[in-house]
Write a protein that holds these residues in place. Structure first.
Motif, PDB file in Angstrom:
ATOM      1  N   LYS A   1       7.021  -1.932 -11.572  1.00  0.00           N
ATOM      2  CA  LYS A   1       5.482  -1.832 -11.694  1.00  0.00           C
ATOM      3  C   LYS A   1       5.029  -2.910 -12.648  1.00  0.00           C
ATOM      4  N   ILE A   2       5.901  -3.122 -13.555  1.00  0.00           N
ATOM      5  CA  ILE A   2       5.043  -4.009 -14.939  1.00  0.00           C
ATOM      6  C   ILE A   2       6.243  -5.002 -15.447  1.00  0.00           C
ATOM      7  N   TYR A   3       5.818  -6.040 -15.915  1.00  0.00           N
ATOM      8  CA  TYR A   3       6.719  -6.615 -16.984  1.00  0.00           C
ATOM      9  C   TYR A   3       6.510  -6.501 -18.299  1.00  0.00           C
TER      10      TYR A   3
ATOM     11  N   TYR B   1      -0.671   2.257 -15.846  1.00  0.00           N
ATOM     12  CA  TYR B   1       0.260   1.654 -14.802  1.00  0.00           C
ATOM     13  C   TYR B   1       1.539   2.493 -14.512  1.00  0.00           C
TER      14      TYR B   1
ATOM     15  N   ILE C   1       3.405  -5.950 -20.681  1.00  0.00           N
ATOM     16  CA  ILE C   1       2.721  -4.827 -21.141  1.00  0.00           C
ATOM     17  C   ILE C   1       2.641  -4.626 -22.590  1.00  0.00           C
TER      18      ILE C   1
ATOM     19  N   THR D   1       4.049  -1.101  -5.905  1.00  0.00           N
ATOM     20  CA  THR D   1       3.047  -1.119  -6.987  1.00  0.00           C
ATOM     21  C   THR D   1       1.656  -1.375  -6.590  1.00  0.00           C
TER      22      THR D   1
ATOM     23  N   THR E   1      -2.271   3.670 -21.417  1.00  0.00           N
ATOM     24  CA  THR E   1      -1.416   2.611 -20.810  1.00  0.00           C
ATOM     25  C   THR E   1      -0.504   3.056 -19.632  1.00  0.00           C
TER      26      THR E   1
ATOM     27  N   ARG F   1       3.902  -7.031  -8.889  1.00  0.00           N
ATOM     28  CA  ARG F   1       5.254  -7.385  -8.785  1.00  0.00           C
ATOM     29  C   ARG F   1       5.838  -7.253  -7.409  1.00  0.00           C
TER      30      ARG F   1
ATOM     31  N   THR G   1       8.564   1.507 -20.902  1.00  0.00           N
ATOM     32  CA  THR G   1       8.367   0.074 -20.721  1.00  0.00           C
ATOM     33  C   THR G   1       9.327  -0.885 -20.416  1.00  0.00           C
TER      34      THR G   1
ATOM     35  N   LEU H   1      -2.505  -7.357 -15.064  1.00  0.00           N
ATOM     36  CA  LEU H   1      -1.286  -7.677 -14.766  1.00  0.00           C
ATOM     37  C   LEU H   1      -0.955  -8.223 -13.680  1.00  0.00           C
TER      38      LEU H   1
END
Length: 312
Positions: free
Chosen positions: A106-108, A195, A112, A290, A191, A251, A96, A248
């Protein structure tokens, strides 16, 4: 020459980390209530698990099909299941935070964890209701008849009730249906499955969870029913929460790269990539990283993209 290259890459990495910290702090300022609420609920869940230990009464171990089919690990090797769980837990936590050091974002991290904590809280509320409804005699070695740890003595003061110690978390009794270890592991793996980008790691993660389930039963930490109920309950809870929460944000800006860009837009896009990724904004770095059309690109998978624009 190698020192110059290392110094240049270190400088890029530091800029990337600083830019990511700035972004995540802003998101944390907007979502701190959800993070704090989720952490408080973790504490409440710990208190509930400790509280049910006061009501636990040791008794004969119930008949269990898993105990007949799986060989017993014994007290000396019961740590193996905890080792697997710790590996899954730490691996997910580190993943994460990967946007702080990698170009592919891919995520913040804050967003997340808001999503993960929402799933954990919902599952833990159901778990608290379940194990307070019926207390089963614990199958773990320290919960059996004759063990001094099977039942907690009455607290001397009110502060003792609200004090949670790591040793008490490891040697709890009564909070059986359903497994807390499986709640965390299944939420984490689901998760990452959604993601994450590496298909091989996703397959390994699911295999690890299956092995962990068997090890928990073999270590006599839970009955088979505790594991079975966790598998379908957690998956259902995560499914419905996932449907109710907004997706989400993307990005990469990959959708924008499919459209022709003017000179000004290219300049702005380059600045954005430089701020978020710590690179120079070269066109070589402008590649989809992403989601496209709501799906995560996986390494080793070819995704055909159809860009349909109204009016064109």
């Amino acid at each position: 020459m190698s020192f110059y290259y290392i110094g240049r890459e270190a400088s890029k990495l530091w800029k990337r980390i600083c830019a990511e910290i700035t972004t995540e702090i802003k998101l944390l300022g907007e979502n701190w209530k959800y993070i704090l609420g989720g952490l408080i609920c973790q504490y409440i869940h710990g208190l509930a698990a400790r509280g049910v230990h006061y009501f636990h009464r040791p008794g004969p171990v119930l008949q269990d099909v898993g105990f007949y089919l799986l060989p017993e690990l014994g007290q000396d090797r019961a740590y193996i299941s905890e080792f697997v769980f710790t590996f899954v837990f730490l691996s997910f936590v580190l993943w994460t935070f990967h946007p702080f050091i990698t170009k592919s974002k891919k995520i913040y991290t804050v967003l997340i964890w808001c999503r993960v904590l929402a799933c954990l809280v919902a599952c833990q509320i159901l778990r608290i209701i379940t194990f307070y409804s019926t207390q089963l005699p614990g199958p773990n070695y320290h919960c059996r008849e004759g063990s001094k740890k099977a039942t907690l003595p009455r607290p001397d003061n009110i502060l003792e009730v609200f004090l949670i110690v790591p040793r008490g978390m490891l040697f709890g009794c009564g909070d059986l249906i359903f497994s807390s270890h499986m709640i965390f592991s299944l939420v984490f793996v689901r998760t990452y499955h959604k993601y994450g980008t590496r298909r091989f790691l996703k397959q390994c993660a699911w295999l690890t969870i299956v092995i962990q389930s068997l090890l928990i039963i073999a270590a006599r930490k839970h009955y088979t029913v505790d594991i079975v109920v966790a598998w379908y309950t957690v998956n259902l809870v995560v499914f419905f929460i996932d449907k109710s929460l907004p997706e989400l944000p993307d990005r990469s800006g990959a959708a924008a790269l499919l459209l022709p860009l003017s000179k000004d837009n290219k300049t702005k896009e380059g600045i954005n990539h430089k701020l978020l990724n710590g690179n120079t904004g070269d066109t070589a770095d402008w590649r989809p990283r992403t989601q496209i059309n709501g799906k995560i690109l996986e390494e080793g998978t070819i995704v055909h993209v159809e860009a349909i624009i109204n009016g064109l």
